[in-house]
Design a protein around this motif. Structure first.
Motif, PDB file in Angstrom:
ATOM      1  N   GLU A 191       5.199  22.167  19.625  1.00  0.00           N
ATOM      2  CA  GLU A 191       6.557  22.501  20.053  1.00  0.00           C
ATOM      3  C   GLU A 191       7.447  21.264  20.059  1.00  0.00           C
ATOM      4  OE1 GLU A 191       7.318  24.370  23.894  1.00  0.00           O
ATOM      5  OE2 GLU A 191       6.874  26.288  22.951  1.00  0.00           O
ATOM      6  N   ILE A 192       8.601  21.396  19.427  1.00  0.00           N
ATOM      7  CA  ILE A 192       9.596  20.324  19.389  1.00  0.00           C
ATOM      8  C   ILE A 192      10.882  20.887  19.991  1.00  0.00           C
ATOM      9  CG2 ILE A 192      10.939  18.800  17.896  1.00  0.00           C
ATOM     10  CD1 ILE A 192       8.062  18.083  17.735  1.00  0.00           C
ATOM     11  N   THR A 193      11.516  20.133  20.868  1.00  0.00           N
ATOM     12  CA  THR A 193      12.765  20.555  21.491  1.00  0.00           C
ATOM     13  C   THR A 193      13.935  20.188  20.595  1.00  0.00           C
ATOM     14  OG1 THR A 193      11.808  20.220  23.679  1.00  0.00           O
ATOM     15  CG2 THR A 193      14.204  20.315  23.549  1.00  0.00           C
ATOM     16  N   VAL A 194      14.851  21.142  20.432  1.00  0.00           N
ATOM     17  CA  VAL A 194      16.086  20.888  19.696  1.00  0.00           C
ATOM     18  C   VAL A 194      17.274  21.161  20.619  1.00  0.00           C
ATOM     19  CG1 VAL A 194      15.181  21.373  17.390  1.00  0.00           C
ATOM     20  CG2 VAL A 194      16.118  23.225  18.726  1.00  0.00           C
ATOM     21  N   LEU A 195      18.314  20.401  20.410  1.00  0.00           N
ATOM     22  CA  LEU A 195      19.571  20.593  21.124  1.00  0.00           C
ATOM     23  C   LEU A 195      20.602  21.063  20.116  1.00  0.00           C
ATOM     24  CD1 LEU A 195      19.607  17.254  23.171  1.00  0.00           C
ATOM     25  CD2 LEU A 195      18.784  19.485  23.906  1.00  0.00           C
ATOM     26  N   PHE A 196      21.507  21.920  20.549  1.00  0.00           N
ATOM     27  CA  PHE A 196      22.575  22.376  19.669  1.00  0.00           C
ATOM     28  C   PHE A 196      23.846  22.534  20.479  1.00  0.00           C
ATOM     29  CE2 PHE A 196      20.529  26.161  21.298  1.00  0.00           C
ATOM     30  CZ  PHE A 196      21.583  26.984  21.643  1.00  0.00           C
TER      31      PHE A 196
ATOM     32  N   GLY B 252      26.007  24.856  16.206  1.00  0.00           N
ATOM     33  CA  GLY B 252      25.577  23.882  15.209  1.00  0.00           C
ATOM     34  C   GLY B 252      25.280  22.534  15.831  1.00  0.00           C
ATOM     35  N   SER B 253      25.387  21.495  15.011  1.00  0.00           N
ATOM     36  CA  SER B 253      25.094  20.112  15.418  1.00  0.00           C
ATOM     37  C   SER B 253      23.698  20.017  16.035  1.00  0.00           C
ATOM     38  CB  SER B 253      26.144  19.592  16.401  1.00  0.00           C
ATOM     39  OG  SER B 253      27.406  19.600  15.828  1.00  0.00           O
ATOM     40  N   PHE B 254      22.713  20.523  15.317  1.00  0.00           N
ATOM     41  CA  PHE B 254      21.345  20.504  15.819  1.00  0.00           C
ATOM     42  C   PHE B 254      20.793  19.088  15.824  1.00  0.00           C
ATOM     43  CE2 PHE B 254      21.682  24.956  15.261  1.00  0.00           C
ATOM     44  CZ  PHE B 254      20.681  25.530  16.023  1.00  0.00           C
ATOM     45  N   ARG B 255      20.119  18.755  16.923  1.00  0.00           N
ATOM     46  CA  ARG B 255      19.466  17.470  17.082  1.00  0.00           C
ATOM     47  C   ARG B 255      18.054  17.700  17.596  1.00  0.00           C
ATOM     48  NH1 ARG B 255      23.983  18.207  19.152  1.00  0.00           N
ATOM     49  NH2 ARG B 255      23.466  18.031  21.340  1.00  0.00           N
ATOM     50  N   VAL B 256      17.148  16.845  17.184  1.00  0.00           N
ATOM     51  CA  VAL B 256      15.729  16.982  17.526  1.00  0.00           C
ATOM     52  C   VAL B 256      15.336  15.896  18.519  1.00  0.00           C
ATOM     53  CG1 VAL B 256      13.382  16.880  16.583  1.00  0.00           C
ATOM     54  CG2 VAL B 256      15.196  17.949  15.269  1.00  0.00           C
ATOM     55  N   ILE B 257      14.590  16.291  19.540  1.00  0.00           N
ATOM     56  CA  ILE B 257      13.952  15.328  20.444  1.00  0.00           C
ATOM     57  C   ILE B 257      12.519  15.204  19.943  1.00  0.00           C
ATOM     58  CG2 ILE B 257      13.261  14.813  22.808  1.00  0.00           C
ATOM     59  CD1 ILE B 257      15.588  16.551  23.763  1.00  0.00           C
ATOM     60  N   ALA B 258      12.282  14.232  19.084  1.00  0.00           N
ATOM     61  CA  ALA B 258      10.972  14.093  18.453  1.00  0.00           C
ATOM     62  C   ALA B 258       9.913  13.584  19.425  1.00  0.00           C
ATOM     63  CB  ALA B 258      11.065  13.158  17.251  1.00  0.00           C
TER      64      ALA B 258
END
Length: 188
Positions: A94-99, A115-121
Motif C-alpha cells: 500500500e502506497i499513500t497518495v495525496l490529491f 488532480g495534482s496527485f502526489r505519492v508518499i513513497a
C-alpha cells in the motif's frame, strides 16, 4: 501483386512501430475536471453546497489544506487515497497518495477538478512527496515492470480514485434541491 502485398505489410509494420512508440512516452497526468452549467443558480448557493460536501461527505481522509473563500466561490482541499503496486512475489504494497480537489463557482455554474496527485513513497517521512508522474517513471524503469505491470496498475488505481471522487461530488451536487437546472437542458 507480390510487391503490393509487401508494401502493405511494410506500411502496417511502420504504423505498428509508431503506436508502440506513442505508448512509451511519458504518461498523461491523472486528473478529472468538469465545467457544469447551472442556469439561474447563484454563486453563493453552489459554493455552500460544495462546502457542505467537503465538510460532511468527503470520504478521502484524512483531508488537509482546506481553503475556502465565499467571495470568489472557491473551495480547495487535499484528500488522501491508496494505491497498491505489487512486489516481485505478487504481494500488494500500500502506497499513500495525496490529491487536490478544487471547486470554483460562478453565476453561470461551477467547475471542479480532482488532480495534482502526489505519492508518499516512504511512510516514515509523510511530508516528503513526489509527483505521481515521477513515481510512474520510476516504476516503468524497474526490471520487474514487465511482469508486475506496476506502472499500469498504479495509473489505473489513481485514475479510478480521481473518477470516484469526482462522481461522488457530482452526484451530491445533482441531488441538492434547487429551483434551477444544473447540467441539464430545461424542459418547457
Amino acid at each position: 501483386m507480390k510487391n503490393l502485398l509487401l508494401s502493405f505489410l511494410f506500411c502496417g509494420l511502420l504504423l505498428a512501430s509508431f503506436v508502440t512508440r506513442a505508448q512509451s512516452e511519458t504518461p498523461a497526468p491523472v486528473e478529472y475536471s468538469e465545467r457544469v452549467p447551472a442556469d439561474g443558480a447563484g454563486k453563493s448557493a453552489l459554493y455552500r453546497s460544495a462546502l457542505n460536501w467537503t465538510e460532511t461527505h468527503f470520504a478521502y481522509g484524512p483531508k488537509s489544506n482546506q481553503k475556502t473563500d465565499a467571495t470568489t466561490g472557491t473551495v480547495r482541499l487535499t484528500g488522501t487515497g491508496k494505491v497498491k503496486p505489487v512486489d516481485t512475489k505478487g504481494r500488494e504494497k500500500e502506497i499513500t497518495v495525496l490529491f487536490d480537489f478544487n471547486f470554483r463557482a460562478n453565476d453561470n455554474g461551477y467547475e471542479y477538478s480532482v488532480g495534482s496527485f502526489r505519492v508518499i513513497a516512504d511512510p516514515e517521512q509523510p511530508s516528503q512527496t513526489e509527483p505521481l508522474d515521477t513515481y510512474l517513471m520510476a516504476l516503468r524503469a524497474e526490471k520487474s515492470n514487465e511482469r508486475t505491470h506496476n506502472e499500469r496498475r498504479v495509473t489505473a488505481q489513481a485514475t479510478s480514485l480521481a473518477s470516484e471522487a469526482a462522481m461522488s461530488f457530482r452526484s451530491y451536487m445533482n441531488s441538492q434541491p434547487t429551483d434551477v437546472n444544473v447540467g441539464l437542458a430545461g424542459e418547457n
